[in-house]
Design a protein around this motif. Structure first.
Motif, short mmCIF file in Angstrom:
data_model
loop_
_atom_site.label_atom_id
_atom_site.label_comp_id
_atom_site.label_asym_id
_atom_site.label_seq_id
_atom_site.Cartn_x
_atom_site.Cartn_y
_atom_site.Cartn_z
N ASN A 251 0.82 -1.22 0.00
CA ASN A 251 0.00 0.00 0.00
C ASN A 251 0.84 1.26 0.00
O ASN A 251 0.54 2.25 0.68
N GLY A 252 1.92 1.23 -0.77
CA GLY A 252 2.77 2.39 -0.92
C GLY A 252 3.76 2.60 0.21
O GLY A 252 4.52 3.56 0.19
N GLY A 253 3.77 1.71 1.21
CA GLY A 253 4.70 1.84 2.32
C GLY A 253 5.36 0.51 2.61
O GLY A 253 5.16 -0.49 1.91
N LEU A 254 6.18 0.48 3.66
CA LEU A 254 6.85 -0.76 4.06
C LEU A 254 6.07 -1.45 5.17
O LEU A 254 5.44 -0.81 6.02
N ALA A 255 6.13 -2.78 5.14
CA ALA A 255 5.49 -3.58 6.17
C ALA A 255 6.40 -4.74 6.52
O ALA A 255 7.17 -5.22 5.68
N LEU A 265 4.56 -0.33 8.77
CA LEU A 265 5.55 0.56 9.41
C LEU A 265 5.27 1.99 8.97
O LEU A 265 5.37 2.32 7.79
N ASP A 266 4.92 2.83 9.92
CA ASP A 266 4.56 4.21 9.58
C ASP A 266 5.82 5.07 9.44
O ASP A 266 6.95 4.62 9.66
N ASP A 267 5.61 6.34 9.07
CA ASP A 267 6.74 7.24 8.84
C ASP A 267 7.59 7.43 10.09
O ASP A 267 8.81 7.54 10.01
N ALA A 268 6.94 7.47 11.27
CA ALA A 268 7.69 7.66 12.51
C ALA A 268 8.66 6.50 12.75
O ALA A 268 9.80 6.71 13.19
#
Length: 409
Positions: A251-255, A265-268
């Motif tokens: 979904n466009g991010g890392l997991a 894994l969120d930006d923080a």
């Protein structure tokens, strides 16, 4: 008072066994330094070299500005407190405390002054005429401390001094020792196997493994940013949960992919571990502390990407919290460090080299209002801000600086 400096200190026995290898450690004047690690890690050998009870094979050991490699123990201006108390059973408390001063032929008036002051500090004044057999374990330990205090040394050396006490008395005594050290301001090196003691007492804590220093830092830094997998697994109670994970783009991010489940894994999280971006598509060891897992029913609104589903195996109600053991579709991370940590606490399940269970049992520290019970399915909220990541090849924590897999931070 004086600083203590280990400069490349090595201890190798005649049979070739190296108990301490190239130890570099500076202990500041007045600092309370705790050496901690599993049995056989070299912490007691390091302490005994400071005491002059073990010869140094290589390196330079300084107390203050003086190199003491070949200085006899009696001339090092140190006082040692042993696990066994080492009290003279036929002498009174007063005479036990005064014994070392009498050997040094300190004037009687000075002995009286020092013993009285130590007894006052340690709340031993009502017991000065008693023999050790008439004292409790905690009182005996105070007498051993008093014998060290009256010598007014440059440094205190303490070798697991609380290990013979029951759990409740240990908690009381560790607070007393830490408070006493702050009052006296004497440089102190304290050896223990108990990481809870280490975290609650030390200004700084040095974690050792197989004769080598792993990390030295203040307790909170060790807890929040362990340098490697061994430190992360050793510090914390209950221990950090260690899982195999693969970093994937979702979904466009890392997991972090764990079996059939994923943790987004969120930006923080990525800002705190920027080198994680170099591990996309690669394996990592994911560390989750029990206190960063909570019953979803108590955690409020929590996105699906920050939840794990599992089945409760066991609950331990502690009044203020509940320890929940639950199985998830994932694998325990099995590395040399994890096996060593498991062996140290007697966990035969993980310690086996052929361990390859399809499910992993995690421990979560849930709020006391949780209603989960053994045998039921549970959804668990994960605080992704507090996750830990380690390179499975090097064991190093993944923070900044790794440009490729296996690079050191």
């Amino acid at each position: 008072m004086a600083a203590v400096t280990f400069d490349g200190i090595t201890k190798t026995y005649p049979d070739g066994t190296t108990a301490v290898n190239d130890l570099d450690l500076e202990i500041a004047d007045g600092e309370f330094m705790v050496l901690v690690g599993p049995s056989g890690c070299g912490k007691t050998t390091a302490l005994r070299m400071v005491a002059g009870l073990e010869d140094i094979s290589r390196g330079v050991l300084k107390i203050g500005d003086r190199t003491v490699n070949h200085v006899p123990s009696r001339d090092r201006d140190i006082a040692m407190v042993f696990q066994s108390y080492a009290l003279y059973p036929h002498l009174s408390v007063y005479d036990n405390i005064a014994f070392g001063l009498r050997i040094k032929k300190v004037p009687k008036e000075e002995i009286e002054k020092r013993v009285s002051e130590a007894a006052r500090i340690l709340d031993l004044e009502p017991y000065l005429k008693r023999k050790p057999r008439a004292l409790s374990g905690g009182q005996r330990q105070r007498v051993a401390m008093g014998r060290a205090i009256v010598r007014e040394p440059s440094a205190f050396l303490m070798d697991e001094p609380l290990s013979n006490l029951d759990a409740k008395l240990r908690v009381q005594m560790r607070a007393e020792i830490a408070g006493l050290q702050r009052t006296l301001g004497v440089t102190t090196i304290y050896v223990t196997h108990d990481q809870v003691e280490a975290m609650t007492m030390g200004d700084r804590v040095a974690v050792m493994r197989k004769g080598e220093l792993q990390q030295v830092a203040d307790p909170q830094t060790l807890y929040d940013r362990p340098l490697n997998l061994f430190v992360g697994g050793f510090i914390g109670s209950p221990a950090m949960n260690m899982l195999e994970a693969t970093l994937e783009r979702q979904n466009g991010g890392l997991a972090a992919k764990l079996g059939s489940q994923s943790i987004a894994l969120d930006d923080a999280t990525l800002d705190a571990h920027p080198a994680l971006r170099n591990f996309e598509g690669k394996s990592v060891v994911l560390g989750i502390r029990p206190e960063d897992l909570e019953d979803v029913a108590l955690a409020g609104d929590m996105p699906d990407g920050r939840r794990l589903k599992g089945k409760v195996e066991l609950t331990e109600a502690l009044g203020s919290e509940i320890m929940v053991h639950f199985a998830v579709d994932a694998k325990h991370a099995i590395t040399d460090e994890v096996r060593e940590l498991a062996e140290d606490v007697g966990d035969d399940r993980v310690a086996q080299p052929d361990h390859a269970a399809a499910t992993a049992t995690l421990v979560g520290r849930f709020g006391a209002r949780s209603r989960v019970r053994g045998g039921v399915d549970v959804e668990v909220a994960v605080d992704t801000r507090a996750l830990h990541f380690f390179d499975p090849d090097t064991g190093l924590g993944i923070y900044e600086g790794q440009s490729t897999k296996g690079a050191a931070s």
